[in-house]
Design a protein around this motif. Structure first.
Motif, PDB file in Angstrom:
ATOM      1  N   GLU A  50     -17.128   9.051  -7.861  1.00  0.00           N
ATOM      2  CA  GLU A  50     -18.199   8.326  -7.961  1.00  0.00           C
ATOM      3  C   GLU A  50     -18.524   7.377  -8.947  1.00  0.00           C
ATOM      4  OE1 GLU A  50     -22.578   9.584  -9.945  1.00  0.00           O
ATOM      5  OE2 GLU A  50     -21.439  10.901  -9.481  1.00  0.00           O
ATOM      6  N   PRO A  51     -17.965   7.303 -10.308  1.00  0.00           N
ATOM      7  CA  PRO A  51     -18.102   5.882 -10.910  1.00  0.00           C
ATOM      8  C   PRO A  51     -16.830   5.033 -10.531  1.00  0.00           C
ATOM      9  CG  PRO A  51     -17.030   7.778 -12.291  1.00  0.00           C
ATOM     10  CD  PRO A  51     -17.396   8.327 -11.031  1.00  0.00           C
ATOM     11  N   LEU A  52     -15.896   5.346  -9.837  1.00  0.00           N
ATOM     12  CA  LEU A  52     -15.066   4.308  -9.426  1.00  0.00           C
ATOM     13  C   LEU A  52     -15.715   3.638  -8.225  1.00  0.00           C
ATOM     14  CD1 LEU A  52     -11.713   6.353  -9.524  1.00  0.00           C
ATOM     15  CD2 LEU A  52     -12.350   4.517 -10.933  1.00  0.00           C
ATOM     16  N   THR A  53     -16.126   4.284  -7.274  1.00  0.00           N
ATOM     17  CA  THR A  53     -16.995   3.625  -6.151  1.00  0.00           C
ATOM     18  C   THR A  53     -18.298   2.861  -6.647  1.00  0.00           C
ATOM     19  OG1 THR A  53     -16.479   5.611  -4.836  1.00  0.00           O
ATOM     20  CG2 THR A  53     -18.334   4.030  -4.012  1.00  0.00           C
ATOM     21  N   ALA A  54     -18.920   3.086  -7.713  1.00  0.00           N
ATOM     22  CA  ALA A  54     -19.843   2.186  -8.352  1.00  0.00           C
ATOM     23  C   ALA A  54     -19.289   0.888  -8.808  1.00  0.00           C
ATOM     24  CB  ALA A  54     -20.640   2.942  -9.469  1.00  0.00           C
TER      25      ALA A  54
END
Length: 302
Positions: free
Chosen positions: A246-250
């Motif tokens: 999730e944060p990596l995709t963001a």
């Protein structure tokens, strides 16, 4: 093969959650304000889940359980989601997502302070890593980062940690679909009151409306559905590890579509935060319940 599919499904769920910041920024740029944006997002997602409840013939809870779920949505989730999306106005979307992911360490600290839980050495190492990572990530030397944005991002993580701790019991009794429907709808109606009080500010472009639909259907409904579908195949601990997508995709989406960049210091801080989240997940037993998936996007307490 079934297990491999499970990992891919959970990774896709994390990617859906990770698009929150992108959709939020696009909706803001199209003229939406915070109450209107979150009213549209939550009511649309709640309506879709309500239809699913009707199709599956799942009844609404009653009595104290219903009141508890309504309060979780109207008070707890409104506070957390409101602060998170306010932070997007003052800091890059990738940075806000990384700051939010300090919440597992905050949950562990809350368990120590309020429930006298004893933590093992691995969890304490994870907490220290998360705190160090947060300090590095909050790099105010970056031009797009403001003290207010960092503060709101950290408050969002703290509010989400409180939400996780307080929501587990009520949501576990109601089940994921019912609890999500009630919490999302309650949050949407609360933001609707705020929207009417100050006057609505709807998106003025097709792209802005597309971002609203994306928030509701991609980063909420689809993300939650895929999360539980994948968890049924690979279990809660593996799911929590893969959810770090999730944060990596963001960060990646913000760089590709919003031209946002993180400094080397912030990347290092983000890596420490995610490492801490992995350590905390690995320290849990396989049968232990995961915290709500997807941060502010999920509203899925169990």
């Amino acid at each position: 093969m079934n297990r491999t599919a499970g990992f891919l499904i959970v990774a896709l769920s994390g990617a859906c959650f990770g698009a929150l910041g992108l959709f939020g920024r696009l909706a803001y740029a199209a003229g939406a304000d915070l109450p209107t944006l979150l009213f549209l997002r939550f009511t649309l997602a709640g309506a879709v889940l309500g239809v699913a409840m009707a199709v599956l013939r799942q009844p609404l809870p009653r009595g104290r359980l219903l009141v508890a779920l309504i309060l979780l949505g109207a008070v707890g989730y409104v506070s957390e989601a409101g602060v998170y999306f306010a932070a997007l106005r003052h800091a890059p979307a990738g940075l806000v997502a990384l700051l939010l992911y300090s919440f597992p360490a905050l949950v562990a600290l809350l368990q120590v302070v309020f429930f006298r839980e004893r933590l093992g050495r691995l969890k304490w190492v994870a907490i220290v890593l998360a705190l160090c990572g947060t300090g590095l990530t909050a790099d105010l030397r970056q031009g797009e980062v403001t003290p207010l944005g960092v503060f709101l991002g950290l408050v969002s993580a703290l509010l989400y940690a409180v939400y996780v701790v307080t929501s587990a019991r009520a949501a576990g009794r109601a089940g994921p679909l019912v609890s999500s429907t009630v919490i999302l709808t309650s949050a949407g109606l609360t933001f609707g009151v705020a929207m009417l009080a100050r006057g609505p500010s709807f998106p003025t472009t097709a792209l802005g409306w597309g971002a609203v639909v994306g928030l509701a259907l991609v980063s909420t409904v689809a993300a939650v559905f895929l999360f539980f579908l994948g968890m049924a195949r690979i279990g809660p601990v593996n799911t929590s590890l893969v959810s770090n997508m999730e944060p990596l995709t963001a960060v990646v989406l913000s760089a590709l579509f919003l031209d946002e960049r993180l400094s080397l210091r912030q990347v290092l801080g983000g890596a420490l935060i995610l490492t801490a989240a992995v350590l905390l997940a690995r320290s849990d037993t396989p049968g232990e319940k995961l915290p709500p998936p997807g941060g502010p996007g999920a509203a899925e307490p169990g």
